[in-house]
Structure formats: structure tokens, C-alpha cells
Design a protein around this motif. Structure first.
Motif, PDB file in Angstrom:
ATOM      1  N   LEU A   7       1.156   3.458  -7.908  1.00  0.00           N
ATOM      2  CA  LEU A   7      -0.037   2.639  -7.752  1.00  0.00           C
ATOM      3  C   LEU A   7       0.384   1.329  -7.103  1.00  0.00           C
ATOM      4  CD1 LEU A   7      -3.004   1.788  -8.348  1.00  0.00           C
ATOM      5  CD2 LEU A   7      -2.217   1.071 -10.624  1.00  0.00           C
ATOM      6  N   LEU A   8      -0.272   0.946  -6.003  1.00  0.00           N
ATOM      7  CA  LEU A   8       0.033  -0.296  -5.296  1.00  0.00           C
ATOM      8  C   LEU A   8      -0.926  -1.396  -5.744  1.00  0.00           C
ATOM      9  CD1 LEU A   8       0.424   1.132  -1.666  1.00  0.00           C
ATOM     10  CD2 LEU A   8       2.223   0.754  -3.372  1.00  0.00           C
ATOM     11  N   ALA A   9      -0.387  -2.556  -6.093  1.00  0.00           N
ATOM     12  CA  ALA A   9      -1.220  -3.686  -6.515  1.00  0.00           C
ATOM     13  C   ALA A   9      -0.808  -4.929  -5.740  1.00  0.00           C
ATOM     14  CB  ALA A   9      -1.090  -3.917  -8.015  1.00  0.00           C
ATOM     15  N   ASP A  10      -1.650  -5.328  -4.796  1.00  0.00           N
ATOM     16  CA  ASP A  10      -1.385  -6.515  -3.974  1.00  0.00           C
ATOM     17  C   ASP A  10      -2.722  -6.993  -3.428  1.00  0.00           C
ATOM     18  OD1 ASP A  10      -0.648  -8.148  -1.487  1.00  0.00           O
ATOM     19  OD2 ASP A  10       1.342  -7.671  -2.271  1.00  0.00           O
ATOM     20  N   ASP A  11      -2.920  -8.306  -3.370  1.00  0.00           N
ATOM     21  CA  ASP A  11      -4.215  -8.815  -2.916  1.00  0.00           C
ATOM     22  C   ASP A  11      -4.361  -8.812  -1.397  1.00  0.00           C
ATOM     23  OD1 ASP A  11      -2.280 -10.824  -2.762  1.00  0.00           O
ATOM     24  OD2 ASP A  11      -3.766 -12.415  -2.874  1.00  0.00           O
ATOM     25  N   GLN A  12      -3.329  -8.417  -0.663  1.00  0.00           N
ATOM     26  CA  GLN A  12      -3.397  -8.373   0.795  1.00  0.00           C
ATOM     27  C   GLN A  12      -3.471  -6.915   1.268  1.00  0.00           C
ATOM     28  OE1 GLN A  12      -0.606 -11.001   2.887  1.00  0.00           O
ATOM     29  NE2 GLN A  12      -0.075 -11.895   0.914  1.00  0.00           N
ATOM     30  N   PRO A  13      -4.626  -6.498   1.848  1.00  0.00           N
ATOM     31  CA  PRO A  13      -4.789  -5.108   2.287  1.00  0.00           C
ATOM     32  C   PRO A  13      -3.716  -4.653   3.272  1.00  0.00           C
ATOM     33  CG  PRO A  13      -6.903  -6.222   2.276  1.00  0.00           C
ATOM     34  CD  PRO A  13      -5.876  -7.272   2.032  1.00  0.00           C
ATOM     35  N   MET A  14      -3.275  -5.542   4.160  1.00  0.00           N
ATOM     36  CA  MET A  14      -2.266  -5.146   5.139  1.00  0.00           C
ATOM     37  C   MET A  14      -0.928  -4.856   4.472  1.00  0.00           C
ATOM     38  SD  MET A  14      -3.024  -7.523   8.500  1.00  0.00           S
ATOM     39  CE  MET A  14      -1.668  -6.729   9.363  1.00  0.00           C
ATOM     40  N   VAL A  15      -0.604  -5.614   3.433  1.00  0.00           N
ATOM     41  CA  VAL A  15       0.634  -5.359   2.692  1.00  0.00           C
ATOM     42  C   VAL A  15       0.547  -3.995   2.007  1.00  0.00           C
ATOM     43  CG1 VAL A  15       2.079  -6.087   0.752  1.00  0.00           C
ATOM     44  CG2 VAL A  15       1.174  -7.796   2.360  1.00  0.00           C
ATOM     45  N   ARG A  16      -0.585  -3.731   1.344  1.00  0.00           N
ATOM     46  CA  ARG A  16      -0.751  -2.430   0.689  1.00  0.00           C
ATOM     47  C   ARG A  16      -0.654  -1.293   1.696  1.00  0.00           C
ATOM     48  NH1 ARG A  16      -5.350  -4.952  -1.597  1.00  0.00           N
ATOM     49  NH2 ARG A  16      -6.732  -3.400  -0.625  1.00  0.00           N
ATOM     50  N   SER A  17      -1.257  -1.492   2.873  1.00  0.00           N
ATOM     51  CA  SER A  17      -1.225  -0.454   3.901  1.00  0.00           C
ATOM     52  C   SER A  17       0.195  -0.172   4.359  1.00  0.00           C
ATOM     53  CB  SER A  17      -2.089  -0.881   5.086  1.00  0.00           C
ATOM     54  OG  SER A  17      -2.039   0.070   6.126  1.00  0.00           O
ATOM     55  N   GLY A  18       0.968  -1.232   4.586  1.00  0.00           N
ATOM     56  CA  GLY A  18       2.349  -1.056   5.019  1.00  0.00           C
ATOM     57  C   GLY A  18       3.200  -0.373   3.968  1.00  0.00           C
ATOM     58  N   LEU A  19       3.050  -0.797   2.720  1.00  0.00           N
ATOM     59  CA  LEU A  19       3.797  -0.159   1.630  1.00  0.00           C
ATOM     60  C   LEU A  19       3.409   1.307   1.498  1.00  0.00           C
ATOM     61  CD1 LEU A  19       3.467  -2.980  -1.055  1.00  0.00           C
ATOM     62  CD2 LEU A  19       5.535  -2.386   0.215  1.00  0.00           C
ATOM     63  N   GLY A  20       2.104   1.560   1.599  1.00  0.00           N
ATOM     64  CA  GLY A  20       1.630   2.931   1.470  1.00  0.00           C
ATOM     65  C   GLY A  20       2.174   3.837   2.547  1.00  0.00           C
ATOM     66  N   MET A  21       2.251   3.347   3.776  1.00  0.00           N
ATOM     67  CA  MET A  21       2.771   4.155   4.876  1.00  0.00           C
ATOM     68  C   MET A  21       4.227   4.521   4.652  1.00  0.00           C
ATOM     69  SD  MET A  21       1.060   2.386   8.245  1.00  0.00           S
ATOM     70  CE  MET A  21       2.048   3.429   9.320  1.00  0.00           C
ATOM     71  N   ILE A  22       5.012   3.555   4.197  1.00  0.00           N
ATOM     72  CA  ILE A  22       6.439   3.814   3.954  1.00  0.00           C
ATOM     73  C   ILE A  22       6.623   4.831   2.831  1.00  0.00           C
ATOM     74  CG2 ILE A  22       8.598   2.785   3.159  1.00  0.00           C
ATOM     75  CD1 ILE A  22       7.675   0.171   4.525  1.00  0.00           C
ATOM     76  N   LEU A  23       5.936   4.615   1.720  1.00  0.00           N
ATOM     77  CA  LEU A  23       6.140   5.466   0.552  1.00  0.00           C
ATOM     78  C   LEU A  23       5.551   6.858   0.745  1.00  0.00           C
ATOM     79  CD1 LEU A  23       5.465   2.868  -2.288  1.00  0.00           C
ATOM     80  CD2 LEU A  23       7.670   3.709  -1.475  1.00  0.00           C
ATOM     81  N   SER A  24       4.400   6.945   1.384  1.00  0.00           N
ATOM     82  CA  SER A  24       3.754   8.248   1.556  1.00  0.00           C
ATOM     83  C   SER A  24       4.528   9.171   2.483  1.00  0.00           C
ATOM     84  CB  SER A  24       2.332   8.061   2.095  1.00  0.00           C
ATOM     85  OG  SER A  24       1.527   7.368   1.170  1.00  0.00           O
ATOM     86  N   SER A  25       5.420   8.606   3.286  1.00  0.00           N
ATOM     87  CA  SER A  25       6.214   9.439   4.186  1.00  0.00           C
ATOM     88  C   SER A  25       7.368  10.138   3.477  1.00  0.00           C
ATOM     89  CB  SER A  25       6.764   8.582   5.340  1.00  0.00           C
ATOM     90  OG  SER A  25       7.710   7.638   4.862  1.00  0.00           O
TER      91      SER A  25
END
Length: 237
Positions: A7-25
Motif C-alpha cells: 500500500l502506497l501512502a504519500d500526499d503527492q500523486p506523482m510520487v505515488r505513481s513513480g513508486l507504483g511503476m517501479i514496484l509493479s514491474s
């Protein structure tokens, strides 16, 4: 393969998006949800039962420290019956907020400018039950632990209750070794490492790996800036 539910928790959508891309790969990691603040993170932790929450320490409203304290409570069991673990994200090195997050139950912290491969290693380590303390700032963190008397840590003489092997394991934990790395270093099984470390926590009344690291340094078992002992070698036939 055991999958890691993040579960990603960050108030910046771009940060969440970047983290999600790295981890989902990664083949063993699933990003199961995203939260924009601490209150939403707590709510989603209850609903989604993640293995791990990647938590920004500074968010509006309910911050990462308060959310960590709630998520690591027994009321939030993960999918497989264990409490969800929290890995703190921070732009600061060893701020008071990071210290408080560790006291609240976080299993480590990672700087936001860490490389993608370090992020993946940190998530896997914390999901496996290890701690992750950004090596560049561990000394600062230990100084912060030492300067605050709220939580009592063992005195040096109390380490005498540990066996020589338990002291070895604790020392390697303080040097940042994971359980598999300790097993390889000492030429023992990983299950044996877990047993020894569990006894260290029990004998010294410590909560987790982060406290064990602080104890090893504050009690003088390991000195800042030193290198770990050389690995043991199996006897030649």
C-alpha cells in the motif's frame, strides 16, 4: 512465490505513481492501493490487508507517524495473519519525525531519492521481517536514539545474558546484514539465524530489529565506522 502486497501512502500523486511503476514491474510485488494522507492509509490498511505500507512521514492531517502507530497495532492483521509492516519514506536524513515513526512501530526508513533497486530491496527486506535503515544516515539515527531517554535500552552488562553466537548475530544485524546474509556469513541455516535473533529480542526485551541495532551500538558491541568480522569458512575436507 509469496507475493508482497504493498500500500502506497504519500500526499503527492506523482510520487505515488513513480513508486507504483517501479514496484509493479517486479514479479513478486503487487501495489494494492494508494492513499493521499495518513487517515486514508489507515482506512485502506484495514480494508486491503497489505503486507507492507510504504509511508511518507510528512502528510497533511494524520501524518505518517500517527498512521504507523495505528497500522502496526494488532487490530490490523495482514492477509496472512501477521501485522502489516511499515517502511517510512522521507526526504530528511534523521529527523525527529523519522525517530518517532520507528518508535511507533515502523520497520525502517528509506530516503525518497534512493535508486529504484534500493527501493525494491528495502520492500523485500521489510516484508521478510528484516529492518531497513538507510546506511548513509544510520549513525545520525543512532545518535538520535541515544539522546532520547524515553525508551530504556539494555545496559552493556546485560549483554552477558546472550550466548557468543547470539552476540555474533546481533553484531551482524547492527552492521546491516539480512538474515540470509548472516546465515551465509556464519555458515549456518537461515532458520537458525531467526532462532538466535528471536532469543536476542526476548532476552533483551527488545521490540524489533531497529531497537536491536540501537542496542548493539549503545552497548558497545559494535562501534560506528567499524567493519564486520570476516566470514566463517567451512573446514576443508
Amino acid at each position: 512465490m509469496t507475493r508482497i502486497r504493498v500500500l502506497l501512502a504519500d500526499d503527492q500523486p506523482m510520487v505515488r505513481s513513480g513508486l507504483g511503476m517501479i514496484l509493479s514491474s517486479e514479479p513478486d510485488i503487487d501495489v494494492v492501493g494508494e492513499a493521499g494522507d495518513g487517515a486514508e492509509a489507515v482506512e485502506l490498511a484495514r480494508a486491503l490487508r497489505p503486507t507492507l505500507v510504504l509511508m511518507d512521514v510528512r502528510m497533511p492531517g494524520t501524518d505518517g507517524v500517527a498512521a504507523t502507530r495505528q497500522i502496526t497495532a494488532d487490530a490490523f492483521p495482514a492477509e496472512h495473519g501477521t501485522v502489516a509492516r511499515v517502511l517510512i519514506l522521507t526526504t530528511y536524513h534523521a529527523s525527529a519525525a523519522v525517530y518517532e515513526a520507528l518508535r511507533a512501530g515502523a520497520s525502517g526508513f528509506l530516503l525518497k531519492d534512493a535508486a529504484g533497486d534500493e527501493l525494491v530491496r528495502a520492500v523485500r527486506a521489510v516484508a521478510a521481517g528484516d529492518a531497513w535503515l538507510a546506511p548513509a544516515v544510520t549513525a545520525e539515527l543512532l545518535a538520535e536514539f541515544a539522546s532520547r531517554p524515553e525508551r530504556r535500552l539494555p545496559e552493556p552488562a546485560e549483554l552477558n545474558v546472550l550466548t557468543s553466537r547470539e552476540r555474533e548475530v546481533l553484531g551482524l544485524v547492527a552492521h546491516g546484514f539480512s538474515n540470509p546474509e548472516i546465515a551465509d556469513h556464519l555458515v549456518i541455516g537461515e532458520a537458525t539465524v531467526k532462532t538466535h535473533f528471536g532469543r536476542v529480542l526476548m532476552k533483551l526485551a527488545l521490540r524489533d530489529r531497529a531497537q536491536a541495532v540501537a542496542t548493539a551500538y549503545q552497548c558497545g558491541l559494535v562501534a560506528p565506522g567499524t567493519t564486520p568480522p570476516p566470514p566463517r569458512r567451512p573446514p576443508r575436507p
